[in-house]
Design a protein around this motif. Structure first.
Motif, PDB file in Angstrom:
ATOM      1  N   ALA A 142       0.835  -1.205   0.152  1.00 35.11           N
ATOM      2  CA  ALA A 142      -0.060   0.224   0.203  1.00 35.11           C
ATOM      3  C   ALA A 142       0.794   1.165   0.091  1.00 35.11           C
ATOM      4  O   ALA A 142       0.653   2.210  -0.709  1.00 35.11           O
ATOM      5  CB  ALA A 142      -0.898   0.018   1.062  1.00 35.11           C
ATOM      6  N   ALA A 143       2.029   1.118   0.851  1.00 31.75           N
ATOM      7  CA  ALA A 143       2.998   2.340   0.646  1.00 31.75           C
ATOM      8  C   ALA A 143       3.757   2.685  -0.371  1.00 31.75           C
ATOM      9  O   ALA A 143       3.636   3.868  -0.906  1.00 31.75           O
ATOM     10  CB  ALA A 143       3.800   2.277   1.701  1.00 31.75           C
ATOM     11  N   ILE A 144       4.071   1.515  -1.302  1.00 32.48           N
ATOM     12  CA  ILE A 144       4.628   1.874  -2.530  1.00 32.48           C
ATOM     13  C   ILE A 144       3.781   2.192  -3.440  1.00 32.48           C
ATOM     14  O   ILE A 144       3.811   3.187  -4.325  1.00 32.48           O
ATOM     15  CB  ILE A 144       5.019   0.257  -3.050  1.00 32.48           C
ATOM     16  N   GLY A 145       2.420   1.694  -3.313  1.00 33.27           N
ATOM     17  CA  GLY A 145       1.252   2.299  -4.366  1.00 33.27           C
ATOM     18  C   GLY A 145       1.091   3.699  -4.017  1.00 33.27           C
ATOM     19  O   GLY A 145       0.543   4.468  -5.056  1.00 33.27           O
ATOM     20  N   LEU A 146       1.163   4.223  -2.835  1.00 33.30           N
ATOM     21  CA  LEU A 146       0.579   5.610  -2.514  1.00 33.30           C
ATOM     22  C   LEU A 146       1.744   6.362  -3.220  1.00 33.30           C
ATOM     23  O   LEU A 146       1.272   7.452  -3.826  1.00 33.30           O
ATOM     24  CB  LEU A 146       0.834   5.748  -0.883  1.00 33.30           C
ATOM     25  N   VAL A 147       3.106   6.023  -3.108  1.00 30.57           N
ATOM     26  CA  VAL A 147       3.968   7.026  -3.813  1.00 30.57           C
ATOM     27  C   VAL A 147       3.917   6.884  -5.391  1.00 30.57           C
ATOM     28  O   VAL A 147       4.007   7.805  -5.945  1.00 30.57           O
ATOM     29  CB  VAL A 147       5.489   6.658  -3.497  1.00 30.57           C
ATOM     30  N   ILE A 162       7.069   4.501 -14.201  1.00 30.89           N
ATOM     31  CA  ILE A 162       7.305   4.583 -12.980  1.00 30.89           C
ATOM     32  C   ILE A 162       6.723   3.219 -12.374  1.00 30.89           C
ATOM     33  O   ILE A 162       7.404   2.521 -11.585  1.00 30.89           O
ATOM     34  CB  ILE A 162       6.657   5.807 -12.145  1.00 30.89           C
ATOM     35  N   ASN A 163       5.534   2.810 -12.829  1.00 35.26           N
ATOM     36  CA  ASN A 163       4.923   1.755 -12.312  1.00 35.26           C
ATOM     37  C   ASN A 163       5.746   0.508 -12.679  1.00 35.26           C
ATOM     38  O   ASN A 163       6.044  -0.603 -11.871  1.00 35.26           O
ATOM     39  CB  ASN A 163       3.681   1.431 -12.927  1.00 35.26           C
ATOM     40  N   LEU A 164       6.134   0.486 -13.815  1.00 33.88           N
ATOM     41  CA  LEU A 164       6.967  -0.848 -14.368  1.00 33.88           C
ATOM     42  C   LEU A 164       8.245  -1.068 -13.395  1.00 33.88           C
ATOM     43  O   LEU A 164       8.712  -2.201 -13.090  1.00 33.88           O
ATOM     44  CB  LEU A 164       7.285  -0.787 -15.718  1.00 33.88           C
ATOM     45  N   VAL A 165       9.126   0.038 -13.432  1.00 31.08           N
ATOM     46  CA  VAL A 165      10.287  -0.100 -12.735  1.00 31.08           C
ATOM     47  C   VAL A 165      10.253  -0.601 -11.221  1.00 31.08           C
ATOM     48  O   VAL A 165      11.062  -1.412 -10.760  1.00 31.08           O
ATOM     49  CB  VAL A 165      11.133   1.250 -12.867  1.00 31.08           C
ATOM     50  N   VAL A 166       9.026   0.130 -10.603  1.00 32.19           N
ATOM     51  CA  VAL A 166       8.868  -0.292  -9.183  1.00 32.19           C
ATOM     52  C   VAL A 166       8.376  -1.711  -9.112  1.00 32.19           C
ATOM     53  O   VAL A 166       8.797  -2.459  -8.300  1.00 32.19           O
ATOM     54  CB  VAL A 166       7.863   0.547  -8.733  1.00 32.19           C
ATOM     55  N   LEU A 167       7.710  -2.174 -10.231  1.00 35.90           N
ATOM     56  CA  LEU A 167       7.073  -3.691 -10.222  1.00 35.90           C
ATOM     57  C   LEU A 167       8.390  -4.469 -10.190  1.00 35.90           C
ATOM     58  O   LEU A 167       8.349  -5.516  -9.912  1.00 35.90           O
ATOM     59  CB  LEU A 167       5.973  -4.042 -11.196  1.00 35.90           C
ATOM     60  N   PHE A 168       9.069  -4.258 -11.273  1.00 34.66           N
ATOM     61  CA  PHE A 168      10.389  -5.044 -11.437  1.00 34.66           C
ATOM     62  C   PHE A 168      11.148  -5.381 -10.290  1.00 34.66           C
ATOM     63  O   PHE A 168      11.572  -6.191  -9.845  1.00 34.66           O
ATOM     64  CB  PHE A 168      11.250  -4.482 -12.754  1.00 34.66           C
ATOM     65  N   TYR A 169      11.544  -4.002  -9.722  1.00 39.65           N
ATOM     66  CA  TYR A 169      12.357  -3.986  -8.421  1.00 39.65           C
ATOM     67  C   TYR A 169      11.868  -4.628  -7.036  1.00 39.65           C
ATOM     68  O   TYR A 169      12.577  -5.446  -6.460  1.00 39.65           O
ATOM     69  CB  TYR A 169      12.959  -2.618  -8.287  1.00 39.65           C
ATOM     70  N   PHE A 170      10.643  -4.190  -6.854  1.00 42.18           N
ATOM     71  CA  PHE A 170      10.288  -4.238  -5.677  1.00 42.18           C
ATOM     72  C   PHE A 170       9.544  -5.880  -5.557  1.00 42.18           C
ATOM     73  O   PHE A 170       9.332  -6.517  -4.488  1.00 42.18           O
ATOM     74  CB  PHE A 170       9.177  -3.477  -4.885  1.00 42.18           C
ATOM     75  N   PHE A 171       8.991  -6.189  -6.832  1.00 41.80           N
ATOM     76  CA  PHE A 171       7.942  -7.512  -6.944  1.00 41.80           C
ATOM     77  C   PHE A 171       8.535  -8.413  -7.520  1.00 41.80           C
ATOM     78  O   PHE A 171       7.960  -9.572  -8.021  1.00 41.80           O
ATOM     79  CB  PHE A 171       7.002  -6.938  -7.098  1.00 41.80           C
ATOM     80  N   SER A 172       9.891  -8.263  -8.397  1.00 42.05           N
ATOM     81  CA  SER A 172      10.406  -9.285  -9.269  1.00 42.05           C
ATOM     82  C   SER A 172       9.570 -10.006 -10.287  1.00 42.05           C
ATOM     83  O   SER A 172       9.570 -11.032 -10.542  1.00 42.05           O
ATOM     84  CB  SER A 172      11.032 -10.393  -8.482  1.00 42.05           C
TER      85      SER A 172
END
Length: 262
Positions: A142-147, A162-172
């Motif tokens: 939820a915190a990651i989604g907020l940002v 932005i979404n793709l990079v975050v999903l790649f990095y934080f969720f593999s």
């Protein structure tokens, strides 16, 4: 002019559906470059186009049985993004009021977007060398989604790279899985942002015919993008995404120069 804008909305939505970037990251800077409307109106129309495309794509994937959404992870992300979307919209309003000339706010958006896209490109080119995380905690999601929602709404792009990079990095996540998750997150954040804009008068001055045309093009682009996505692999999606980032950076530089009157 309406035919040109419709073509932009359709092309952006098609690419957005393929890569999972929503399409706003294309619509916003391209329409800024043409300078046909105020920045706030472009933000609203871009957001509505993205909303229509993501709504179609997510529902269609679910009904077709090929959805890769993992609700335990993606829903907290999406809810956080929805709250962040409202906050990001308010943040842009605050920044816009700091300047006498609304074009200055457009220059700020273009500059921040340029940095975001550059960072995204660098990460994408090197993502195979970067160790990734596997966040599963609900509050963390939820915190990651907020940002994500806040930054996307501030930039007026509805999500995107932005979404793709975050999903790649934080969720593999692999590329296609990340694309579907990104569209799901964008759907929530853009819906919240759009409702907030309407409630606060942010839709004032919007041409309703233009709104309907762009929303329809968003749906058509979602349809076309799904067709293409089903026929290509992760590698091809990555190449398309990288090429797109290079083009967008060029447009951002052009917009910064234009808005600053250089």
């Amino acid at each position: 002019m309406i035919f040109l804008i419709a073509a932009i909305a359709f092309f952006a939505s098609t690419i957005g559906a393929i890569c999972g970037i929503g399409g706003g990251v294309i619509i916003k800077p391209v329409m800024d470059a043409f300078g046909v409307m105020d920045v706030s109106v472009i933000n609203f129309l871009s957001g509505c186009t993205v909303l229509s495309m993501t709504c179609y794509s997510v529902i269609k994937a679910k009904r077709a049985g090929d959805s890769q959404i993992e609700f335990a992870i993606d829903t907290p992300l999406a809810i956080g993004a929805a709250i962040g979307g409202i906050a990001g919209k308010e943040l842009f309003g605050v920044v816009a009021k700091l300047f006498d000339n609304p074009n200055t706010a457009g220059a700020v958006q273009a500059g921040v977007l340029l940095l975001v896209v550059l960072g995204t490109l660098i990460y994408t080119l090197n993502k195979d060398k970067v160790p990734t995380k596997n966040v599963r905690n609900v509050l963390g999601c939820a915190a990651i989604g907020l940002v994500l929602g806040m930054s996307s709404a501030f930039l007026g792009i509805g999500g995107g790279p932005i979404n793709l990079v975050v999903l790649f990095y934080f969720f593999s996540m692999p590329t296609k899985r990340a694309a579907q998750s990104s569209l799901y997150i964008i759907l929530f954040s853009q819906a919240a942002s759009t409702v907030a804009s309407i409630a606060t008068g942010g839709a004032a001055g919007v041409d309703m015919l233009m709104l309907v045309v762009m929303a329809c093009c968003g749906i058509l682009g979602g349809f076309a993008g799904r067709k293409v996505n089903s026929r290509i692999d992760d590698r091809a999606v990555d190449k398309l995404f990288i090429g797109l980032m290079v083009v967008i950076m060029g447009i951002c530089v052009f917009n910064m120069i234009k808005y600053m009157g250089v």
